[in-house]
Design a protein around this motif. Sequence first.
Motif, short mmCIF file in Angstrom:
data_model
loop_
_atom_site.label_atom_id
_atom_site.label_comp_id
_atom_site.label_asym_id
_atom_site.label_seq_id
_atom_site.Cartn_x
_atom_site.Cartn_y
_atom_site.Cartn_z
N THR A 121 0.83 -1.21 0.00
CA THR A 121 0.00 0.00 0.00
C THR A 121 0.86 1.25 0.00
O THR A 121 2.03 1.21 0.38
N GLY A 122 0.23 2.35 -0.38
CA GLY A 122 0.81 3.66 -0.10
C GLY A 122 0.63 3.92 1.38
O GLY A 122 0.11 3.07 2.10
N PRO A 123 1.04 5.08 1.86
CA PRO A 123 0.92 5.36 3.30
C PRO A 123 -0.54 5.38 3.75
O PRO A 123 -1.40 5.96 3.10
N ASP A 124 -0.81 4.68 4.86
CA ASP A 124 -2.16 4.65 5.41
C ASP A 124 -2.33 5.77 6.43
O ASP A 124 -1.47 6.65 6.55
N TYR A 125 -3.42 5.73 7.19
CA TYR A 125 -3.71 6.80 8.13
C TYR A 125 -2.69 6.89 9.26
O TYR A 125 -2.62 7.90 9.95
N HIS A 142 3.20 1.56 5.40
CA HIS A 142 3.06 0.89 4.11
C HIS A 142 2.86 -0.59 4.43
O HIS A 142 3.75 -1.23 4.99
N LEU A 143 1.68 -1.11 4.12
CA LEU A 143 1.35 -2.49 4.45
C LEU A 143 1.52 -3.40 3.23
O LEU A 143 1.24 -2.99 2.10
N ARG A 144 1.96 -4.62 3.47
CA ARG A 144 1.98 -5.62 2.42
C ARG A 144 0.67 -6.39 2.50
O ARG A 144 0.30 -6.90 3.56
N GLY A 147 -7.42 5.78 1.62
CA GLY A 147 -7.67 5.00 0.41
C GLY A 147 -6.51 4.11 0.01
O GLY A 147 -6.57 3.43 -1.01
N ALA A 148 -5.45 4.07 0.81
CA ALA A 148 -4.26 3.29 0.46
C ALA A 148 -4.57 1.79 0.36
O ALA A 148 -4.17 1.14 -0.62
N GLN A 149 -5.28 1.23 1.34
CA GLN A 149 -5.62 -0.19 1.26
C GLN A 149 -6.59 -0.45 0.12
O GLN A 149 -6.50 -1.48 -0.57
#
Length: 181
Positions: free
Chosen positions: A99-103, A107-109, A133-135
């Motif tokens: 992911t892009g940066p979340d809240y 950055h999650l795989r 909206g990253a996830q």
Amino acid sequence: MPGIRDDLQRAFRWRGDRTDESFGADVTGWWRDAAILARIGPSLAALFPDGAPTVVMGPQSRGSLLGVLAATALGVGFAEVRKDPSRFVDSDAWWETTTGPDYRDRHLRLGIRRALLRAGDRVLFVDDWVDTGAQLEACRRLVDDSGATWVGAAVVVDALQRPDLRRNLRVRSLLHVRDLP
């Protein structure tokens, strides 16, 4: 009889002071209320009346809970998106992305087993909340990688700041963050 929106608002709480680092949303009241549980899956599914999904996708953990409820209402199966997926054996094939940066600026795989999404599937994404909206964008990539078709995203709370994402990812919600008490 109050509608699902009224019940969701009533059972929701903000925890902490808005100036605290630990300030956040508490949606656990939704899970405790049997009337909400009975209606939340069908209500999310109803956000895409002409979508004709063949599978519902949701990220662990709340997206899995809500996704199963929506999938049951639609009479289709559910595909769980795992955070930091790991293979059980070498032949355990996954679609994976980051992911892009979340809240929380992480950055999650994310990954989903290849056997759960196939070309020809019509995928409805379900989750409790969308913020950056990253996830959501990462899950859309997983759907695209699999050859399936993205129907849209049904979420309980829309807190997106970017209208382009809402439009491009077809986000529909039961509540907007400004509707919360």
